[in-house]
Design a protein around this motif. Structure first.
Motif, short mmCIF file in Angstrom:
data_model
loop_
_atom_site.label_atom_id
_atom_site.label_comp_id
_atom_site.label_asym_id
_atom_site.label_seq_id
_atom_site.Cartn_x
_atom_site.Cartn_y
_atom_site.Cartn_z
N TRP A 1 83.27 109.84 -8.43
CA TRP A 1 82.63 110.74 -7.46
C TRP A 1 82.82 112.19 -7.88
O TRP A 1 81.89 112.99 -7.83
CB TRP A 1 83.22 110.48 -6.08
CG TRP A 1 82.42 111.01 -4.94
CD1 TRP A 1 81.24 111.70 -4.97
CD2 TRP A 1 82.75 110.88 -3.56
NE1 TRP A 1 80.83 112.00 -3.69
CE2 TRP A 1 81.74 111.51 -2.81
CE3 TRP A 1 83.81 110.29 -2.89
CZ2 TRP A 1 81.76 111.56 -1.42
CZ3 TRP A 1 83.83 110.34 -1.50
CH2 TRP A 1 82.82 110.97 -0.78
N LEU A 2 84.03 112.55 -8.33
CA LEU A 2 84.29 113.92 -8.77
C LEU A 2 83.46 114.30 -9.99
O LEU A 2 83.02 115.44 -10.13
CB LEU A 2 85.78 114.10 -9.06
CG LEU A 2 86.70 114.02 -7.84
CD1 LEU A 2 88.16 114.07 -8.27
CD2 LEU A 2 86.37 115.13 -6.85
N ILE A 3 83.24 113.35 -10.88
CA ILE A 3 82.39 113.60 -12.05
C ILE A 3 80.94 113.72 -11.61
O ILE A 3 80.17 114.52 -12.15
CB ILE A 3 82.58 112.48 -13.09
CG1 ILE A 3 83.98 112.57 -13.72
CG2 ILE A 3 81.49 112.54 -14.17
CD1 ILE A 3 84.34 111.36 -14.57
N TRP A 4 80.55 112.92 -10.63
CA TRP A 4 79.17 112.89 -10.16
C TRP A 4 78.73 114.24 -9.58
O TRP A 4 77.59 114.68 -9.81
CB TRP A 4 79.00 111.81 -9.09
CG TRP A 4 77.62 111.78 -8.54
CD1 TRP A 4 77.18 112.36 -7.38
CD2 TRP A 4 76.47 111.17 -9.13
NE1 TRP A 4 75.85 112.14 -7.22
CE2 TRP A 4 75.39 111.42 -8.28
CE3 TRP A 4 76.28 110.46 -10.30
CZ2 TRP A 4 74.12 110.94 -8.57
CZ3 TRP A 4 75.00 109.99 -10.59
CH2 TRP A 4 73.94 110.23 -9.72
N LEU A 5 79.59 114.88 -8.84
CA LEU A 5 79.20 116.10 -8.13
C LEU A 5 78.61 117.16 -9.05
O LEU A 5 77.49 117.62 -8.81
CB LEU A 5 80.38 116.64 -7.30
CG LEU A 5 80.82 115.70 -6.17
CD1 LEU A 5 82.12 116.21 -5.53
CD2 LEU A 5 79.72 115.53 -5.13
N PRO A 6 79.28 117.56 -10.13
CA PRO A 6 78.62 118.55 -11.02
C PRO A 6 77.48 117.93 -11.82
O PRO A 6 76.49 118.61 -12.10
CB PRO A 6 79.76 119.03 -11.93
CG PRO A 6 80.80 117.97 -11.87
CD PRO A 6 80.67 117.32 -10.52
N ALA A 7 77.60 116.67 -12.20
CA ALA A 7 76.54 116.03 -13.00
C ALA A 7 75.24 116.00 -12.20
O ALA A 7 74.17 116.31 -12.74
CB ALA A 7 76.95 114.62 -13.41
#
Length: 168
Positions: free
Chosen positions: A45-51
């Protein structure tokens, strides 16, 4: 569940020695205990936010597809090397499946949080046929498949919630 708590975890140095291990263990998040699958999903989820902010839908879809395909191979390799086809610390399956969920649910934080809870619940409880496949498919595809099924259940519930007007 208690049997999973007694599983030996490899050292971070062992994981970091090969890209396939590092990916299979969710960039190291699979070493966090307890609930390594949940920690892997949080990292996803943390990776998803900026991606999601920087990439378009087509690029995200391509990256998810690549994550799923590479994840099958990486988890299979790491499982072979460990002598455990679906080691509890291998969390790339949760990460890639949750990225698929996030790609397909509405983008607000509330819908993403609901999708997170639903995905983790289905992955942990393993309703039919998830438990069946989890018990019988012991290779890289099997590692990924049960999490894709959990993602499918989460997406189905989210689709019903969206249809009923719970999310805009």
């Amino acid at each position: 569940m208690r049997a999973r708590a007694r599983v030996a975890f490899p050292a971070f140095s062992w994981i970091a020695a090969k890209p396939s291990r590092f990916i299979a263990f969710g960039l190291g998040s699979g070493l966090i205990r307890p609930a390594s699958g949940t920690w892997g999903t949080v990292l996803a989820w943390l990776i998803w936010l900026p991606a999601a902010h920087w990439l378009g839908d087509a690029a995200l879809g391509l990256l998810i597809a690549l994550a799923l395909v590479y994840g099958c191979w990486a988890c299979h390799r790491a499982g072979q090397e460990l002598g455990q086809p679906d080691h509890v610390g291998m969390v790339w399956d949760e990460m890639a499946a949750f990225w698929l969920v996030l790609w397909l649910v509405p983008g607000g934080w509330l819908s993403q949080a609901c999708a997170f809870v639903l995905f983790r619940t289905f992955d942990i409880v393993k309703p039919p046929p998830i438990r069946y496949f989890d018990a019988r498919m012991k290779n890289g595809i099997g590692v990924m498949w049960d999490d894709l099924l959990a993602a499918g259940y989460a997406l189905l519930v989210m689709a019903i919630a969206v249809r009923m007007g719970a999310f805009q």
